[in-house]
Design a protein around this motif. Structure first.
Motif, PDB file in Angstrom:
ATOM      1  N   VAL A 218       0.838  -1.182   0.000  1.00  0.00           N
ATOM      2  CA  VAL A 218       0.000   0.000   0.000  1.00  0.00           C
ATOM      3  C   VAL A 218       0.871   1.228   0.000  1.00  0.00           C
ATOM      4  O   VAL A 218       1.851   1.318   0.729  1.00  0.00           O
ATOM      5  N   GLN A 219       0.494   2.183  -0.822  1.00  0.00           N
ATOM      6  CA  GLN A 219       1.244   3.426  -0.849  1.00  0.00           C
ATOM      7  C   GLN A 219       0.376   4.527  -0.279  1.00  0.00           C
ATOM      8  O   GLN A 219      -0.736   4.773  -0.745  1.00  0.00           O
ATOM      9  N   LEU A 220       0.898   5.178   0.733  1.00  0.00           N
ATOM     10  CA  LEU A 220       0.214   6.288   1.367  1.00  0.00           C
ATOM     11  C   LEU A 220       1.136   7.484   1.303  1.00  0.00           C
ATOM     12  O   LEU A 220       2.270   7.429   1.781  1.00  0.00           O
TER      13      LEU A 220
ATOM     14  N   SER B 133      -3.047  15.926   4.470  1.00  0.00           N
ATOM     15  CA  SER B 133      -3.679  15.112   3.438  1.00  0.00           C
ATOM     16  C   SER B 133      -2.922  13.803   3.294  1.00  0.00           C
ATOM     17  O   SER B 133      -1.704  13.759   3.478  1.00  0.00           O
ATOM     18  N   CYS B 134      -3.645  12.759   2.946  1.00  0.00           N
ATOM     19  CA  CYS B 134      -3.034  11.449   2.709  1.00  0.00           C
ATOM     20  C   CYS B 134      -3.733  10.831   1.497  1.00  0.00           C
ATOM     21  O   CYS B 134      -4.926  10.527   1.557  1.00  0.00           O
ATOM     22  N   ALA B 135      -2.987  10.642   0.439  1.00  0.00           N
ATOM     23  CA  ALA B 135      -3.528  10.039  -0.774  1.00  0.00           C
ATOM     24  C   ALA B 135      -3.188   8.559  -0.815  1.00  0.00           C
ATOM     25  O   ALA B 135      -2.063   8.157  -0.508  1.00  0.00           O
ATOM     26  N   ALA B 136      -4.176   7.736  -1.173  1.00  0.00           N
ATOM     27  CA  ALA B 136      -3.988   6.286  -1.244  1.00  0.00           C
ATOM     28  C   ALA B 136      -4.523   5.756  -2.572  1.00  0.00           C
ATOM     29  O   ALA B 136      -5.265   6.445  -3.265  1.00  0.00           O
TER      30      ALA B 136
ATOM     31  N   ALA C 241     -13.746  10.629  -4.088  1.00  0.00           N
ATOM     32  CA  ALA C 241     -13.401  10.855  -5.492  1.00  0.00           C
ATOM     33  C   ALA C 241     -11.890  10.989  -5.678  1.00  0.00           C
ATOM     34  O   ALA C 241     -11.360  10.642  -6.739  1.00  0.00           O
ATOM     35  N   LYS C 242     -11.225  11.468  -4.649  1.00  0.00           N
ATOM     36  CA  LYS C 242      -9.775  11.679  -4.743  1.00  0.00           C
ATOM     37  C   LYS C 242      -8.984  10.626  -3.987  1.00  0.00           C
ATOM     38  O   LYS C 242      -7.751  10.700  -3.945  1.00  0.00           O
ATOM     39  N   ASN C 243      -9.675   9.665  -3.371  1.00  0.00           N
ATOM     40  CA  ASN C 243      -9.002   8.634  -2.575  1.00  0.00           C
ATOM     41  C   ASN C 243      -8.054   9.259  -1.559  1.00  0.00           C
ATOM     42  O   ASN C 243      -6.914   8.813  -1.376  1.00  0.00           O
TER      43      ASN C 243
ATOM     44  N   TYR D  39       1.405  10.349  11.094  1.00  0.00           N
ATOM     45  CA  TYR D  39       1.460   9.248  10.146  1.00  0.00           C
ATOM     46  C   TYR D  39       0.065   8.880   9.658  1.00  0.00           C
ATOM     47  O   TYR D  39      -0.863   8.751  10.449  1.00  0.00           O
ATOM     48  N   CYS D  40      -0.051   8.677   8.373  1.00  0.00           N
ATOM     49  CA  CYS D  40      -1.271   8.149   7.790  1.00  0.00           C
ATOM     50  C   CYS D  40      -1.241   6.626   7.879  1.00  0.00           C
ATOM     51  O   CYS D  40      -0.175   6.004   7.736  1.00  0.00           O
ATOM     52  N   ASN D  41      -2.388   6.035   8.110  1.00  0.00           N
ATOM     53  CA  ASN D  41      -2.478   4.578   8.271  1.00  0.00           C
ATOM     54  C   ASN D  41      -3.687   4.031   7.536  1.00  0.00           C
ATOM     55  O   ASN D  41      -4.735   4.678   7.480  1.00  0.00           O
ATOM     56  N   ALA D  42      -3.537   2.839   6.989  1.00  0.00           N
ATOM     57  CA  ALA D  42      -4.659   2.124   6.377  1.00  0.00           C
ATOM     58  C   ALA D  42      -4.650   0.699   6.895  1.00  0.00           C
ATOM     59  O   ALA D  42      -3.612   0.038   6.894  1.00  0.00           O
ATOM     60  N   ARG D  43      -5.796   0.223   7.352  1.00  0.00           N
ATOM     61  CA  ARG D  43      -5.895  -1.155   7.831  1.00  0.00           C
ATOM     62  C   ARG D  43      -7.272  -1.696   7.511  1.00  0.00           C
ATOM     63  O   ARG D  43      -8.255  -0.964   7.487  1.00  0.00           O
TER      64      ARG D  43
END
Length: 120
Positions: free
Chosen positions: A2-4, A21-24, A74-76, A94-98
Protein backbone atom coordinates in the motif's frame (compact mmCIF):
# COMPACT_ATOMS: atom_id res chain seq x y z
CA UNK A 1 2.35 -2.78 -0.95
CA UNK A 2 0.00 0.00 0.00
CA UNK A 3 1.24 3.43 -0.85
CA UNK A 4 0.21 6.29 1.37
CA UNK A 5 1.47 9.76 0.56
CA UNK A 6 1.12 12.43 3.21
CA UNK A 7 1.40 16.18 2.83
CA UNK A 8 0.53 19.36 4.67
CA UNK A 9 2.74 19.42 7.73
CA UNK A 10 4.70 22.44 8.82
CA UNK A 11 5.29 25.05 11.48
CA UNK A 12 2.39 26.95 12.98
CA UNK A 13 1.83 29.13 16.03
CA UNK A 14 -0.30 27.96 18.90
CA UNK A 15 -3.96 28.55 18.16
CA UNK A 16 -3.42 28.16 14.44
CA UNK A 17 -4.63 25.55 11.98
CA UNK A 18 -3.17 23.04 9.56
CA UNK A 19 -4.67 20.49 7.21
CA UNK A 20 -2.93 17.21 6.50
CA UNK A 21 -3.68 15.11 3.44
CA UNK A 22 -3.03 11.45 2.71
CA UNK A 23 -3.53 10.04 -0.77
CA UNK A 24 -3.99 6.29 -1.24
CA UNK A 25 -4.69 3.92 -4.10
CA UNK A 26 -8.39 3.57 -4.89
CA UNK A 27 -8.86 -0.03 -3.81
CA UNK A 28 -7.06 0.50 -0.54
CA UNK A 29 -8.94 3.64 0.26
CA UNK A 30 -12.33 2.14 -0.49
CA UNK A 31 -12.11 -0.95 1.72
CA UNK A 32 -9.97 0.15 4.60
CA UNK A 33 -10.16 2.11 7.77
CA UNK A 34 -8.07 5.23 7.21
CA UNK A 35 -6.48 6.97 10.11
CA UNK A 36 -3.96 9.38 11.49
CA UNK A 37 -1.54 8.63 14.29
CA UNK A 38 1.22 10.74 15.78
CA UNK A 39 4.45 10.24 17.61
CA UNK A 40 6.22 12.89 19.63
CA UNK A 41 9.89 12.57 20.65
CA UNK A 42 10.27 10.09 23.48
CA UNK A 43 6.63 9.03 23.36
CA UNK A 44 4.71 6.12 21.91
CA UNK A 45 2.73 6.45 18.73
CA UNK A 46 -0.86 7.37 19.57
CA UNK A 47 -4.19 7.44 17.81
CA UNK A 48 -5.32 10.81 16.48
CA UNK A 49 -8.37 9.86 14.40
CA UNK A 50 -9.81 7.13 12.20
CA UNK A 51 -12.52 6.99 9.57
CA UNK A 52 -14.23 3.90 8.21
CA UNK A 53 -15.34 3.48 4.62
CA UNK A 54 -18.91 4.17 5.76
CA UNK A 55 -17.88 7.43 7.38
CA UNK A 56 -17.80 6.51 11.06
CA UNK A 57 -15.10 8.40 12.92
CA UNK A 58 -13.14 7.98 16.11
CA UNK A 59 -10.83 10.45 17.85
CA UNK A 60 -8.17 10.39 20.49
CA UNK A 61 -9.23 12.15 23.68
CA UNK A 62 -6.59 14.87 23.36
CA UNK A 63 -7.85 16.08 19.97
CA UNK A 64 -11.62 15.76 20.33
CA UNK A 65 -13.36 18.98 19.42
CA UNK A 66 -10.27 20.41 17.71
CA UNK A 67 -9.40 17.96 14.93
CA UNK A 68 -11.64 16.62 12.18
CA UNK A 69 -10.96 13.66 9.92
CA UNK A 70 -12.68 13.46 6.56
CA UNK A 71 -12.52 11.45 3.35
CA UNK A 72 -12.82 12.51 -0.27
CA UNK A 73 -13.83 9.33 -2.04
CA UNK A 74 -13.40 10.86 -5.49
CA UNK A 75 -9.78 11.68 -4.74
CA UNK A 76 -9.00 8.63 -2.58
CA UNK A 77 -7.72 11.05 0.01
CA UNK A 78 -8.19 11.38 3.74
CA UNK A 79 -7.71 14.71 5.48
CA UNK A 80 -7.02 15.82 9.00
CA UNK A 81 -8.13 19.36 9.77
CA UNK A 82 -6.35 20.54 12.89
CA UNK A 83 -7.63 23.66 14.63
CA UNK A 84 -6.70 25.36 17.88
CA UNK A 85 -3.30 23.74 17.74
CA UNK A 86 -1.26 23.47 20.92
CA UNK A 87 2.48 22.99 21.44
CA UNK A 88 1.72 19.50 22.73
CA UNK A 89 0.36 18.61 19.28
CA UNK A 90 3.92 18.77 17.97
CA UNK A 91 4.76 15.37 16.52
CA UNK A 92 5.31 13.39 13.37
CA UNK A 93 1.90 12.53 11.97
CA UNK A 94 1.46 9.25 10.15
CA UNK A 95 -1.27 8.15 7.79
CA UNK A 96 -2.48 4.58 8.27
CA UNK A 97 -4.66 2.12 6.38
CA UNK A 98 -5.90 -1.15 7.83
CA UNK A 99 -8.68 -3.59 7.01
CA UNK A 100 -11.60 -3.85 9.45
CA UNK A 101 -10.51 -7.44 10.12
CA UNK A 102 -7.34 -6.13 11.77
CA UNK A 103 -8.58 -4.23 14.87
CA UNK A 104 -5.13 -4.27 16.49
CA UNK A 105 -3.57 -2.72 13.40
CA UNK A 106 -0.92 -5.43 13.32
CA UNK A 107 -0.77 -5.51 9.53
CA UNK A 108 -1.66 -1.93 8.76
CA UNK A 109 0.22 0.15 6.23
CA UNK A 110 1.91 3.41 7.10
CA UNK A 111 2.99 6.52 5.34
CA UNK A 112 6.40 8.04 5.88
CA UNK A 113 5.07 10.72 8.20
CA UNK A 114 4.87 14.50 8.11
CA UNK A 115 6.21 16.81 10.79
CA UNK A 116 3.87 19.19 12.59
CA UNK A 117 5.47 21.74 14.87
CA UNK A 118 3.42 24.11 17.01
CA UNK A 119 5.28 27.02 18.55
CA UNK A 120 4.14 28.70 21.73
Amino acid sequence: QVQLVESGGGLVQAGGSLRLSCAASRIIFRFNIMGWYRQAPGKQRELVATSTSSGSTNYGDSVKGRFTISRDNAKNTVYLQMNSLKPEDTAVYYCNARPPSDPLNLGGSWGHGTQVTVSS
